[in-house]
Design a protein around this motif. Structure first.
Motif, PDB file in Angstrom:
ATOM      1  N   PHE A   1      44.067  21.813  54.546  1.00  0.00           N
ATOM      2  CA  PHE A   1      43.579  22.535  53.243  1.00  0.00           C
ATOM      3  C   PHE A   1      42.542  20.997  52.216  1.00  0.00           C
ATOM      4  O   PHE A   1      41.902  20.213  52.061  1.00  0.00           O
ATOM      5  N   LEU A   2      44.000  20.038  51.777  1.00  0.00           N
ATOM      6  CA  LEU A   2      43.315  19.036  51.128  1.00  0.00           C
ATOM      7  C   LEU A   2      43.204  17.628  51.526  1.00  0.00           C
ATOM      8  O   LEU A   2      41.799  16.716  50.925  1.00  0.00           O
ATOM      9  N   GLN A   3      43.363  17.267  52.686  1.00  0.00           N
ATOM     10  CA  GLN A   3      42.095  16.300  53.827  1.00  0.00           C
ATOM     11  C   GLN A   3      40.742  16.886  54.622  1.00  0.00           C
ATOM     12  O   GLN A   3      39.848  16.272  54.779  1.00  0.00           O
ATOM     13  N   GLY A   4      40.771  18.468  54.744  1.00  0.00           N
ATOM     14  CA  GLY A   4      39.408  19.206  55.341  1.00  0.00           C
ATOM     15  C   GLY A   4      39.021  19.868  54.127  1.00  0.00           C
ATOM     16  O   GLY A   4      37.977  19.072  54.273  1.00  0.00           O
ATOM     17  N   SER A   5      39.201  20.227  53.293  1.00  0.00           N
ATOM     18  CA  SER A   5      38.633  20.650  52.319  1.00  0.00           C
ATOM     19  C   SER A   5      37.818  19.876  51.046  1.00  0.00           C
ATOM     20  O   SER A   5      36.848  19.871  50.343  1.00  0.00           O
TER      21      SER A   5
ATOM     22  N   SER B   1      42.889  11.442  51.541  1.00  0.00           N
ATOM     23  CA  SER B   1      42.478  10.276  52.712  1.00  0.00           C
ATOM     24  C   SER B   1      44.123  10.885  52.767  1.00  0.00           C
ATOM     25  O   SER B   1      45.172  11.700  51.770  1.00  0.00           O
ATOM     26  N   ALA B   2      45.391  10.629  53.693  1.00  0.00           N
ATOM     27  CA  ALA B   2      46.531  11.245  54.369  1.00  0.00           C
ATOM     28  C   ALA B   2      47.701  10.532  53.137  1.00  0.00           C
ATOM     29  O   ALA B   2      48.487  11.060  52.785  1.00  0.00           O
ATOM     30  N   VAL B   3      47.340   9.889  52.273  1.00  0.00           N
ATOM     31  CA  VAL B   3      47.988   8.644  51.183  1.00  0.00           C
ATOM     32  C   VAL B   3      47.773   9.542  49.762  1.00  0.00           C
ATOM     33  O   VAL B   3      48.777   9.746  50.239  1.00  0.00           O
TER      34      VAL B   3
ATOM     35  N   LEU C   1      50.078  13.322  46.136  1.00  0.00           N
ATOM     36  CA  LEU C   1      49.060  14.722  45.510  1.00  0.00           C
ATOM     37  C   LEU C   1      50.782  16.431  45.915  1.00  0.00           C
ATOM     38  O   LEU C   1      50.287  16.908  45.016  1.00  0.00           O
ATOM     39  N   MET C   2      50.688  15.749  46.736  1.00  0.00           N
ATOM     40  CA  MET C   2      52.084  16.591  47.430  1.00  0.00           C
ATOM     41  C   MET C   2      53.494  16.393  46.886  1.00  0.00           C
ATOM     42  O   MET C   2      54.113  17.172  46.485  1.00  0.00           O
ATOM     43  N   THR C   3      53.556  15.009  46.305  1.00  0.00           N
ATOM     44  CA  THR C   3      54.866  14.620  45.485  1.00  0.00           C
ATOM     45  C   THR C   3      55.331  15.611  44.641  1.00  0.00           C
ATOM     46  O   THR C   3      56.314  15.995  44.220  1.00  0.00           O
TER      47      THR C   3
ATOM     48  N   GLY D   1      41.270  30.489  57.562  1.00  0.00           N
ATOM     49  CA  GLY D   1      42.495  30.517  57.544  1.00  0.00           C
ATOM     50  C   GLY D   1      43.140  29.545  56.642  1.00  0.00           C
ATOM     51  O   GLY D   1      44.232  30.780  56.285  1.00  0.00           O
ATOM     52  N   VAL D   2      42.991  28.656  55.966  1.00  0.00           N
ATOM     53  CA  VAL D   2      43.475  27.704  54.774  1.00  0.00           C
ATOM     54  C   VAL D   2      44.439  28.848  53.593  1.00  0.00           C
ATOM     55  O   VAL D   2      45.150  28.627  52.869  1.00  0.00           O
ATOM     56  N   ARG D   3      43.320  29.014  53.457  1.00  0.00           N
ATOM     57  CA  ARG D   3      42.874  29.695  52.246  1.00  0.00           C
ATOM     58  C   ARG D   3      44.128  31.077  52.198  1.00  0.00           C
ATOM     59  O   ARG D   3      44.544  31.270  50.973  1.00  0.00           O
ATOM     60  N   HIS D   4      43.438  31.895  53.202  1.00  0.00           N
ATOM     61  CA  HIS D   4      43.951  32.637  53.483  1.00  0.00           C
ATOM     62  C   HIS D   4      46.090  32.755  53.723  1.00  0.00           C
ATOM     63  O   HIS D   4      46.617  33.814  52.642  1.00  0.00           O
TER      64      HIS D   4
END
Length: 469
Positions: free
Chosen positions: A299-303, A307-309, A314-316, A432-435
């Motif tokens: 979601f974070l990288q696609g939508s 970036s991966a970093v 943001l997941m921390t 799918g990710v949002r669901h």
């Protein structure tokens, strides 16, 4: 500072004396950190491993799957073995096997040899994880069990959160083999400490149930492998066949074990409504957690186009919030009902998950951060009281089975969560990710209702926990 001598421990003693207690919790923490950390670091290195060993991406996934499957099929048998030969011996042997297998990972020259080393490493990790809860129970006095479980939850959360960061840092300056080489000195230290710090436990005079262990391995291993095959679009006949064979093995296992005094599948403990509800709630919560963890990077990288970093940063807040909430909830669980605390935690978790599903492409970093923090705080507030309830509900002589159930519930829930997200991404790549967030929120809310149902049962059986201790 020197370590204390290996003082003898009476089986009736309530926890270890200070300072040996502190040394024991360091030893337990090192072991569980290795087991959890290695479940997280390999994911980041899969592209590098596939390229270096000239393997396909699909084949490289077995580096992760082999480790997880080895753990889930051996957790309960090794927990049962701990009741027979001692939790300390099982943990120390698991650490030794894990360390030796890490050397095998470093030396692997093909994807097949690396996957085989990861299988052996998974068995070692299962030895560590299977008796982790039981060792915590015998290390701390009963009045401090909630606090101890909270500390253990912080260690697990920190290891899981640090895995991708550590892997990224190592891969930025070195070869992927250093990810496994890092285990060797830590493993040797943990093995040496385990010998004189970990507590003893009363031993049961029975033999390991080898037939039950084989059926257990077939049941869990075949079902999870079959579900993964279906989720990744492999042959449907093969996937359904594996799941069916696993369910058949599970039925045989239950029929064989239900008349045994100390069954491998802890049917005696599952007959206790409070324990069964705690296990079921744990499976549901870890399913929801893993659904979110797997869906978030997509979601974070696609939508959101991060970036991966940026995704990692943001997941921390999630694990950081868990680290704050888990020890607080553990301290409260020594005083208040796990049903109440768990219901509050999972309700908050559900709110955070649902809030994640409302993120849009123009959402700010703060919009993501506070939602992550709510999820982490809610999950941490649930986890410690629930784990304490599982450990304290079991009699002391069945602490190994309770600890094995705790670990099995976690791994089983995480495996199911990953499979559900894989199905959703295959069926609806765009939505799918949002669901996934929404389904995870509903699951967490259902878990909150289950946790709350323990309040009435606990009120009806006020002395049961005291009798179990």
């Amino acid at each position: 500072m020197t370590a204390p001598p290996p003082a003898a421990r009476s089986p009736a003693q309530d926890g270890l004396p200070v300072p040996r207690r502190y040394w024991a919790i360091v030893s337990i923490g090192l072991g569980i950190t290795l087991a959890v950390l290695d479940g997280a670091i390999a994911n980041v290195a899969l592209p590098s491993i596939a390229h270096d060993l000239q393997a396909s991406e699909a084949a490289s996934i077995w580096v992760v799957n082999a480790y997880q499957i080895a753990i889930v099929v051996s957790l309960l048998p090794l927990a049962s073995l701990g009741e027979i030969v001692g939790y300390r011996r099982v943990s120390q042997a698991g650490l030794a096997v894990f360390t030796v297998a890490s050397i095998g990972c470093v030396m692997a020259d093909s994807i097949a040899s690396l996957s085989l080393a990861r299988v052996i490493q998974g068995f070692g990790a299962a030895g560590i994880m299977s008796v982790n809860g039981a060792l915590v129970r015998f290390t701390y006095p009963q009045r401090m069990l909630g606090r101890a479980v909270g500390i253990n939850a912080v260690i697990v959360s920190l290891a899981a959160a640090a895995g991708p960061t550590i892997a990224g840092a190592i891969l930025s300056v070195g070869h992927w083999r250093w990810l496994f080489a890092l285990n060797i000195p830590i493993g040797l230290l943990a093995v040496s400490m385990a010998g004189f710090t970990l507590p003893h436990n009363p031993l049961q005079k029975r033999r390991l149930n080898w037939t039950g262990a084989a059926l257990n391995a077939a049941a869990f291993g075949l079902v999870i492998t079959g579900m993964q095959a279906l989720a990744h679009g492999e042959a449907s006949a093969l996937g359904f066949g594996l799941v069916g064979a696993g369910l058949a093995a599970g039925v045989l296992l239950v029929r064989r074990e239900r008349t045994r005094a100390a069954p491998l599948i802890p049917l005696d403990l599952l007959a206790r409504p409070m324990f069964a509800l705690s296990v079921a709630t744990s499976v549901i919560s870890f399913t929801a957690q893993m659904m979110a963890f797997v869906a978030l990077p997509f979601f974070l990288q696609g939508s959101l186009g991060l970036s991966a970093v940026e995704t990692g940063l943001l997941m921390t807040p999630w694990p950081l919030a868990t680290m704050v909430a888990a020890p607080l909830a553990g301290w409260l669980s020594d005083r208040y009902s796990a049903g109440v605390l768990g219901a509050i935690g999972l309700s908050l978790f559900a709110c955070g998950l649902m809030a994640l599903s409302f993120l849009e492409a123009d959402s700010s970093s703060f919009d993501v951060i506070w939602r992550m923090a709510v999820c982490g705080a809610g999950f941490g507030f649930f986890q410690s009281p629930n784990n304490r309830a599982m450990l304290s509900e079991a009699p002391r002589e069945r602490a190994g089975a309770a600890g094995g159930s705790l670990g099995t519930a976690r791994v089983l829930g995480q495996s199911m969560g990953a499979v559900v997200v894989a199905f959703l991404l295959a069926a609806a790549p765009q939505t799918g990710v949002r669901h996934g967030f929404q389904i995870a929120a509903v699951a967490a809310l259902f878990g909150a209702v289950m946790s709350g149902s323990r309040i009435r049962r606990q009120a009806a059986e006020p002395d049961k926990e005291v009798e179990a201790v």
